[in-house]
Scaffold this motif. Structure first.
Motif, PDB file in Angstrom:
ATOM      1  N   UNK A  66       0.852  -1.181   0.000  1.00  0.00           N
ATOM      2  CA  UNK A  66       0.000   0.000   0.000  1.00  0.00           C
ATOM      3  C   UNK A  66       0.890   1.234   0.000  1.00  0.00           C
ATOM      4  N   UNK A  67       0.634   2.111  -0.970  1.00  0.00           N
ATOM      5  CA  UNK A  67       1.360   3.370  -1.055  1.00  0.00           C
ATOM      6  C   UNK A  67       0.330   4.463  -1.294  1.00  0.00           C
ATOM      7  N   UNK A  68      -0.127   5.069  -0.220  1.00  0.00           N
ATOM      8  CA  UNK A  68      -1.206   6.057  -0.322  1.00  0.00           C
ATOM      9  C   UNK A  68      -2.486   5.383  -0.777  1.00  0.00           C
ATOM     10  N   UNK A  69      -3.046   5.834  -1.905  1.00  0.00           N
ATOM     11  CA  UNK A  69      -4.257   5.235  -2.457  1.00  0.00           C
ATOM     12  C   UNK A  69      -3.959   4.081  -3.404  1.00  0.00           C
ATOM     13  N   UNK A  70      -2.686   3.852  -3.693  1.00  0.00           N
ATOM     14  CA  UNK A  70      -2.302   2.795  -4.628  1.00  0.00           C
ATOM     15  C   UNK A  70      -2.031   1.497  -3.891  1.00  0.00           C
ATOM     16  N   UNK A  71      -2.461   0.409  -4.506  1.00  0.00           N
ATOM     17  CA  UNK A  71      -2.180  -0.938  -4.009  1.00  0.00           C
ATOM     18  C   UNK A  71      -1.555  -1.700  -5.158  1.00  0.00           C
ATOM     19  N   UNK A  72      -0.421  -2.331  -4.892  1.00  0.00           N
ATOM     20  CA  UNK A  72       0.205  -3.102  -5.958  1.00  0.00           C
ATOM     21  C   UNK A  72       0.608  -4.456  -5.402  1.00  0.00           C
ATOM     22  N   UNK A 152       3.017  -2.621   8.127  1.00  0.00           N
ATOM     23  CA  UNK A 152       1.964  -1.611   7.993  1.00  0.00           C
ATOM     24  C   UNK A 152       1.637  -1.264   6.556  1.00  0.00           C
ATOM     25  N   UNK A 153       2.610  -1.377   5.643  1.00  0.00           N
ATOM     26  CA  UNK A 153       2.374  -1.001   4.246  1.00  0.00           C
ATOM     27  C   UNK A 153       2.029  -2.205   3.375  1.00  0.00           C
TER      28      UNK A 153
END
Length: 177
Positions: A66-72, A152-153
């Motif tokens: 998770x990076x802000x609103x992006x999920x990869x 957490x990410x």
């Protein structure tokens, strides 16, 4: 250890299974435990085959960053959907290792589960992680077998019944089996 893929003729033994966790018991006693679209269920039977000592179900998933609103997606995962030992066999020590200490039935079941996962990884599907949602009671088992809490990410799917559970993972590149 007498660990076998679940079969319908084991229903009488399955109905007597009681881990103390109603969600895990209901899963094993329902048709979901036999549903190949959910995962594969394996049961640990007593030597005589008349008692289900424990079970686990494994399926597929992925881990996302998770990076802000992006999920990869950062890797495929074999997900331990369910893992339980009947109350009568919980905390049962089967041996003592000088390096590790007490080895419980649950440790042997987890080792069997991980061997199956490594075979899947080697022969069928590339995966980077083993993931699971642990109950508070199960955390000690996974921690002593090198699982860690999800960072957490990172994230992976969680069912409503697992909201109280802790997300845990094991990076397979760190495993030596």
């Amino acid at each position: 250890m007498n660990i076998q893929k679940i079969r319908p003729e084991l229903k009488p033994e399955i109905l007597r299974f009681d881990s103390g966790n109603s969600h895990l018991d209901r899963f094993l006693q329902s048709d979901l435990a036999f549903d190949d679209s959910i995962g594969k269920t394996y049961v640990l039977l007593s030597d005589s085959g008349d008692c289900v000592i424990g079970y686990y179900n494994i399926g597929m998933g992925s881990v996302e960053q998770i990076d802000g609103d992006l999920r990869r997606k950062i890797g495929g995962a074999v997900h331990i959907n369910c893992f339980a030992v009947d109350k009568r066999f919980q905390d049962q020590v089967v041996s003592i290792d000088t390096e590790v200490g007490k080895i419980h039935i649950s440790d042997l079941m987890l080792h069997d589960c991980m061997k199956r996962i490594m075979a899947i990884r080697k022969n069928c599907i590339g995966v980077a992680f083993i993931t699971l949602n642990s109950t508070k009671e199960g955390e000690w088992l996974y921690k002593r077998n090198d699982f860690d809490y999800l960072e957490d990410d990172m994230d992976f799917a969680k069912e409503d019944e697992e909201l109280e559970c802790r997300q845990m993972y094991l990076a397979l590149d760190l495993v030596d089996m």
